[in-house]
Design a protein around this motif. Structure first.
Motif, mmCIF file in Angstrom:
data_model
loop_
_atom_site.group_PDB
_atom_site.id
_atom_site.type_symbol
_atom_site.label_atom_id
_atom_site.label_comp_id
_atom_site.label_asym_id
_atom_site.label_seq_id
_atom_site.Cartn_x
_atom_site.Cartn_y
_atom_site.Cartn_z
ATOM 1 N N PHE A 15 -10.167 -1.673 1.550
ATOM 2 C CA PHE A 15 -9.073 -1.587 0.637
ATOM 3 C C PHE A 15 -7.782 -1.312 1.109
ATOM 4 O O PHE A 15 -6.729 -1.659 0.622
ATOM 5 N N MET A 16 -7.707 -0.976 2.447
ATOM 6 C CA MET A 16 -6.340 -0.430 3.119
ATOM 7 C C MET A 16 -5.922 -2.304 3.094
ATOM 8 O O MET A 16 -4.628 -2.282 2.753
ATOM 9 N N GLN A 17 -6.514 -2.989 3.400
ATOM 10 C CA GLN A 17 -6.105 -4.525 3.636
ATOM 11 C C GLN A 17 -5.546 -4.962 2.110
ATOM 12 O O GLN A 17 -4.480 -5.505 2.100
ATOM 13 N N ALA A 18 -6.471 -4.592 1.326
ATOM 14 C CA ALA A 18 -6.122 -5.156 -0.016
ATOM 15 C C ALA A 18 -4.914 -4.462 -0.732
ATOM 16 O O ALA A 18 -4.360 -5.035 -1.444
ATOM 17 N N MET A 19 -4.592 -3.219 -0.530
ATOM 18 C CA MET A 19 -3.541 -2.341 -0.827
ATOM 19 C C MET A 19 -2.242 -2.982 -0.199
ATOM 20 O O MET A 19 -1.212 -2.744 -0.807
ATOM 21 N N LYS A 20 -2.190 -3.578 0.841
ATOM 22 C CA LYS A 20 -1.182 -4.161 1.480
ATOM 23 C C LYS A 20 -0.461 -5.085 0.600
ATOM 24 O O LYS A 20 0.814 -5.345 0.621
ATOM 25 N N ALA A 21 -1.291 -5.680 -0.518
ATOM 26 C CA ALA A 21 -0.658 -6.608 -1.218
ATOM 27 C C ALA A 21 0.041 -5.830 -2.543
ATOM 28 O O ALA A 21 0.798 -6.623 -3.219
ATOM 29 N N VAL A 22 0.117 -4.631 -2.688
ATOM 30 C CA VAL A 22 0.821 -4.082 -3.725
ATOM 31 C C VAL A 22 2.202 -3.845 -2.925
ATOM 32 O O VAL A 22 2.459 -3.223 -2.311
ATOM 33 N N PRO A 23 3.116 -4.333 -3.997
ATOM 34 C CA PRO A 23 4.540 -4.382 -3.432
ATOM 35 C C PRO A 23 5.141 -2.850 -3.430
ATOM 36 O O PRO A 23 5.029 -2.262 -4.326
ATOM 37 N N ASP A 24 5.797 -2.361 -2.260
ATOM 38 C CA ASP A 24 6.390 -1.190 -2.297
ATOM 39 C C ASP A 24 7.513 -0.900 -3.362
ATOM 40 O O ASP A 24 7.663 0.001 -3.704
#
Lengths: 454, 332, 316
Positions: C195-204
């Motif tokens: 999920f850490m990896q996947a969450m990186k796709a969430v734009p800041d």
């Protein structure tokens, strides 16, 4: 507000709730006064009609459960180890001899079964039962189980085929004589084209029957006090002898075939003509070899030395009482009822010929009938004659490893015999066997030291 | 976690927050003591810790504590939890001479090597076949090969336990049919030479499809222009494979081998169920031995020692593999 | 706690990005390709290819077929006929299933497994997505050390923890309970990294905008991050369910009551000599029914799962 973890998780939660509700509302198993676990179908069938009678007599509820032997051992081990009796803990358990060893590892005060010496003395069973039969179920003299049986071993053989070959097996009183008789048998029949007719049934790579022979000589791989006897020179001698029975130029044996119907074929066609058989095996032989009724005979086992026993023992069941048993007195009564009462004996007689371990019961006429399968021989009388001579067999927590060591030694010995064909030097073979066994014994000794917990 | 009344930060004030701010003001009491902005900033600062706290607590209790405890346990002998006897390095000293342990290491290594030697090439071959543009119904075939991965190890072992039966099992019947000179007599469970291969067969059935899916994706990601360039240079199909495909999927290959090795050394369910935990030297694996010593003989101390030996073995083997991979990369 | 999910490289990302984030690109459609000429050589090659692949696929599916056949055969017929008695279909029977449900508490075991697997999945997905979000989107004291510790434990074989975990369960009285199976396994380091990896796709920027709007951090996770990583949730749901459903070694150690068994433990306990009471066909029926739920779940979630695997392979 929508559920952002997604539909799959929503479905999961619903499943979890429903399944959780089902699990939580599961009715607790009816608490019986006594729970009995058995593993053998024949025992289950024999006890089932007896239970209602006992329940009526004592106004209690008894649960009789059958599990498969290994699962039973696994669950019992798990219960003993955790030390916490679960709701399902049995009050009485039947245990098989091959699986018993593991329960003997802890120190005596921690063994999961109740010690029974006092009860056996008080009830008089100790004197009425053949004493050597307590050996498998005891550690250092403390008895943990009531024996169900004795399992004396006899030789069962095709008298007609042996006689036709000019051999009277009853004259073979020692094992070397027996081997000679089998060789004569082999040469006769192979000469007449019966290449697959074997005089004796023995496994080639498993040491079970080797241990049966060693027991005759009073040798247990590991005895009840943890002493290892693999280095006994007689062990090597027996191993060398056995290896030449099953391999090489003087091979007279074959192992029984696997598979449905294969054993029947072996018996009917006369591919296997003599067997070392404990009484339970004799039942199988009679069942699968019905075609040769009347042609078989029984006799005591041959020996190596005059001090050996003409019989041995293999297999066995006991009734043990876990320490968590809620009502030991009631459980003891149930055991006496199932094993040794009139009704219990009647049930036992109906399903099997296994001899009970209690001497006074042998007077029953059931055990003195002529058996048509053996041409009128009184089979049970032979068992009765041999029963007091049964050697003590011990099981230890390291017994499986000892068996493994014997298996390996046997494989090496048979390989040696095969290699050397006609030139098997008895001395060299025995010396090699001693070496292999000493090696295994050393390893076993360190292993037992490591495993021992006092 | 209860949501704090949203505090309007200095910048914007939309109608929604204004109303909620008003509601918050009406609540009074203790909340009025804290400045709303500080509350909002507090929850912003604490958020990561709060989000992670359930994980961290459980992690410490059920992962770190047992980890430390198992080092302690390995210094003891036991017949059950609560019944311990201190032996210092005795367990490890015995472990080094324990024949059954080393037999299990040999068996496990044999299994892992045989397994990987077969799994990776077969999976690669299948992936190449499935990658071909000529193939119809690719998704169906991909599912056909992958479906075996869904079956749990225990269930596979139960199925194969019957399929490998001597003479009557499906596998022996097929061998007898296609290779009459071998016949149907292979006794997979009692023959020392066939025990580990039997486990390999079951393991292959489970994992070839899984590896194939990975490799297929990797194949499809190799830059097509490289192939075209190679073809222009006159490279044959085989040379293209060696010099374009293999380097292109190298990371996935390494990954599969590494993961396969680690998984192979941890093998338990298949041999335990197939061989019913029988005491033999040729069917025991490291974790099976750990299980038997720890939970059938009751010695959780010795079992912990075996566990740590497994850690060391896996570490060493993985290190060697990574070194070899790196060395070959330098060469290539 | 010691359930091993099929391992994947840490750098796994989702293959999809939400439509509202992908900028629209105007693309001219490619010119229509001329229809390829009828090539006999190609057809031969295609036939050859299928001639290899189809038998291999059949081989791969054969054990399933054999399993299903086995569920319908009587004990005597089980090894008598390789698959089914083609010429005497009347010999087929559902007796194995009736045996299974009447003599053994199979339904109980099924519900046990369903409970354990679904609860585990919900817990682990929630915790992992929360934790992964925290690790990906926040810088805080202790982040690096935590990740190092997590990475180190991930490289350990889980079996080394079995004996001491057993002792722990004994101490806290969780032996023979579902808590011992569900709670420790709800921490999945692997899931956290996924999920850490996947969450990186969430734009800041999106998160900032949310904060500006006054969202609490939890709402950010719930309303903004989770929808973006939904495919990863789907993939991880399947993985977690599978690993809990098929878990064997830990439940075998922990569960002692017959009625509490999960399916793998229960079926292993049914193994033994058939004379001692479990006919092969019954075992096959039990196995077949045990495989179904995972198969059904896979059908529902397969798009996410394959996408997750495939993209991970590319990046890995």
């Amino acid at each position: 507000m929508s559920f952002h973890l997604g539909k799959p998780i929503l479905v999961m939660m619903i499943i979890a709730l429903i399944a959780g509700a089902v699990v939580a509302m599961r009715p607790a198993q009816q608490k019986a006064d006594l729970t009995v676990w058995v593993f053998a179908d024949s025992h289950y069938k024999a006890y089932l009609p007896l239970i209602p009678e006992f329940e009526k007599q004592h106004n209690v509820k008894v649960n009789l459960n059958i599990l498969n032997a290994r699962a039973l051992a696994v669950r019992l081990t798990s219960m003993f180890m955790s030390g916490e009796p679960s709701d399902e803990a049995p009050d009485m358990v039947e245990m098989e001899i091959g699986l018993m060893g593991r329960f003997f590892r802890p120190p005596i005060k921690d063994i999961g079964f109740m010690p029974l010496n006092d009860r056996l003395q008080e009830s008089g069973l100790y004197d009425r039962i053949v004493q050597t039969r307590f050996a498998p179920w005891s550690k250092e003299g403390v008895i943990f189980g009531v024996p169900h049986d004795l399992h004396p071993c006899v030789i069962v053989y095709r008298d007609d085929l042996f006689r036709e070959a000019g051999v009277d097996l009853t004259t073979a009183k020692t094992w070397p004589q027996y081997h000679e008789a089998c060789l004569k048998f082999r040469d006769y029949w192979v000469g007449r084209g019966f290449k697959t007719r074997h005089a004796l049934e023995l496994p080639e790579s498993s040491s079970d029957y080797l241990q049966v022979m060693l027991l005759q000589r009073g040798i247990n791989p590991i005895d009840g006090y943890g002493n290892i006897h693999l280095e006994d020179p007689r062990t090597a001698a027996t191993l060398a002898f056995y290896a030449q029975l099953v391999a090489g130029k003087k091979k007279v044996t074959q192992q029984s075939s696997q598979g449905i119907g294969a054993f029947t074929r072996d018996l009917t066609e006369g591919s296997l003509c003599s067997f070392i058989a404990p009484d339970w095996r004799v039942t199988y032989i009679k069942r699968y070899g019905a075609a040769v009724t009347g042609k078989m005979r029984m006799m005591p086992m041959p020996v190596f030395e005059p001090t050996d026993s003409p019989t041995s023992t293999w297999g066995g069941t006991m009734m043990g009482f876990p320490r968590s048993c809620k009502n030991p007195d009631l459980a003891w009564k149930l055991m006496e009822f199932l094993y040794f009462s009139e009704e219990g004996m009647k049930q036992r007689r109906e399903s099997t010929e296994i001899l009970p371990p209690i001497k006074p019961m042998w007077a029953d006429p059931f055990y003195h009938q002529a058996d048509p399968y053996f041409g009128g021989q009184k089979a049970s009388e032979l068992y009765i004659e041999l029963a007091p001579k049964i050697p003590p067999r011990y099981v230890s927590f390291a017994s499986p490893v000892a068996t493994l060591a014997l298996n390996e030694a046997l494989i090496r010995a048979t390989a040696y015999v095969e290699e050397h064909g006609d030139h098997v030097d008895q001395q060299e073979l025995e010396a090699n066997c001693r070496k292999w066994l000493a090696d295994s014994a050393a390893d076993l000794r360190t292993r037992m030291d490591q495993w021992r917990f006092d | 976690m209860p949501s704090l009344p949203p505090v309007p930060p200095p910048q914007s004030l939309d109608s929604a927050t204004r109303t909620r701010a008003g509601a918050g003001a009406r609540m009074g009491g203790g909340l009025a003591m804290l400045s709303r902005e500080r509350l909002w900033q507090l929850q912003h600062k604490l958020a990561p810790y709060l989000f992670l706290s359930p994980f961290v607590i459980l992690f410490c209790c059920f992962m770190l504590y047992p980890l430390g405890r198992s080092i302690m346990l390995s210094l003891y002998k036991s017949v059950g939890p609560g019944k311990l006897q201190y032996v210092g390095m005795g367990n490890y000293r015995y472990l080094v001479t324990d024949r059954i342990f080393w037999a299990s290491v040999a068996n496990t290594t044999y299994f892992t090597t045989l397994f990987l030697t077969l799994q990776v090439p077969i999976a690669l071959g299948l992936a190449v076949l499935l990658n071909s543009k000529l193939l119809k119904f690719r998704n169906f075939f991909r599912f056909a090969f992958f479906s075996s991965h869904l079956v749990g190890m225990v269930f596979v072992a139960i199925i194969f336990g019957l399929m490998l039966a001597q003479r009557h099992g499906l596998i022996n019947k097929m061998i007898g049919f296609f290779f009459p000179f071998i016949g149907t007599e292979l006794n997979w469970f009692a023959d020392p030479k066939l025990a580990m291969p039997a486990v390999v067969i079951a393991a292959l059935w489970i994992s070839v499809g899984y590896a194939m899916v990975y490799l297929l994706a990797a194949l499809q990601s190799v830059d097509q222009e490289l192939y075209e360039a190679a073809e222009v240079d006159g490279a044959s199909k085989w040379q293209q494979f060696r010099h374009v495909t293999l380097p292109g999927i190298r990371p996935v290959l390494i990954f599969l081998i590494l993961v396969g090795t680690i998984g192979g050394y941890q093998l338990f369910e298949l041999p335990y169920v197939l061989f019913h935990g029988v005491w033999t030297n040729y069917a025991i694996t490291i974790v099976t031995y750990l299980f038997q010593m720890g939970f059938e003989a009751g010695d959780i101390g010795y079992a912990s020692a075996i566990g740590w030996a497994l850690v060391v073995i896996i570490f060493v083997v993985s290190l060697i593999q990574l070194k070899v991979a790196r060395a070959r990369e330098d060469v290539a | 706690m010691t359930q091993t999910a099929p391992p994947q490289p840490p750098e796994l990302t989702t293959a999809t990005t939400p439509a509202d984030v992908t900028p629209y690109r105007a693309v001219t459609p490619p010119p229509p390709r001329p229809h390829p000429a009828f090539k006999p050589k190609k057809i031969l090659a295609a036939l050859g290819l299928h001639a290899i692949v189809i038998p291999l696929a059949i081989l791969s599916l054969l054990p399933f077929f054999w399993l299903i056949c086995g569920t319908l055969k009587t004990h005597e017929d089980f090894f008598q006929y390789t698959f089914i008695p083609w010429s005497e279909p009347s010999r087929l029977t559902f007796g194995n299933f009736t045996w299974l449900f009447s003599r053994e508490p199979f339904l109980t075991w099924m519900f046990n497994s369903l409970f354990v697997a679904s609860t585990h999945t919900c817990l682990v997905v929630t915790l992992s997505s929360l934790g992964g979000f925290a690790l990906a989107k926040y810088q805080f004291a202790g982040r690096k050390p935590l990740m190092i510790v997590m990475l180190t434990t991930m490289m350990l074989p889980s079996q080394v923890l079995l004996p001491s975990s057993y002792e722990l369960m004994h101490t806290i009285g969780w032996l023979d309970s579902y808590a011992a199976i569900i709670v420790p396994s709800s921490v999945s380091v692997f899931g956290m990294f996924l999920f850490m990896q996947a969450m990186k796709a969430v734009p800041d920027e999106l998160l900032q905008a949310g904060r500006v709007d006054g969202c609490s951090e939890l709402r950010l996770w719930w309303e903004i991050a989770l929808p973006i990583v939904r495919p990863m949730i789907g993939a991880f749901t399947l993985l977690s369910f599978m690993s809990a459903w098929n878990a064997f070694i830990w439940p075998q150690i922990i569960l002692q009551s017959h009625n509490k068994y999960t399916l793998p433990v229960a079926l292993t306990n049914m193994l033994g000599l058939p004379e001692y009471h479990t006919p092969y066909g019954v075992l096959m029926a039990a196995t077949f029914l045990s495989i179904l739920p995972v198969a059904i779940l896979f059908f529902i979630l397969q798009r996410d799962f394959i996408a997750g695997l495939a993209s991970g392979a590319v990046k890995g």
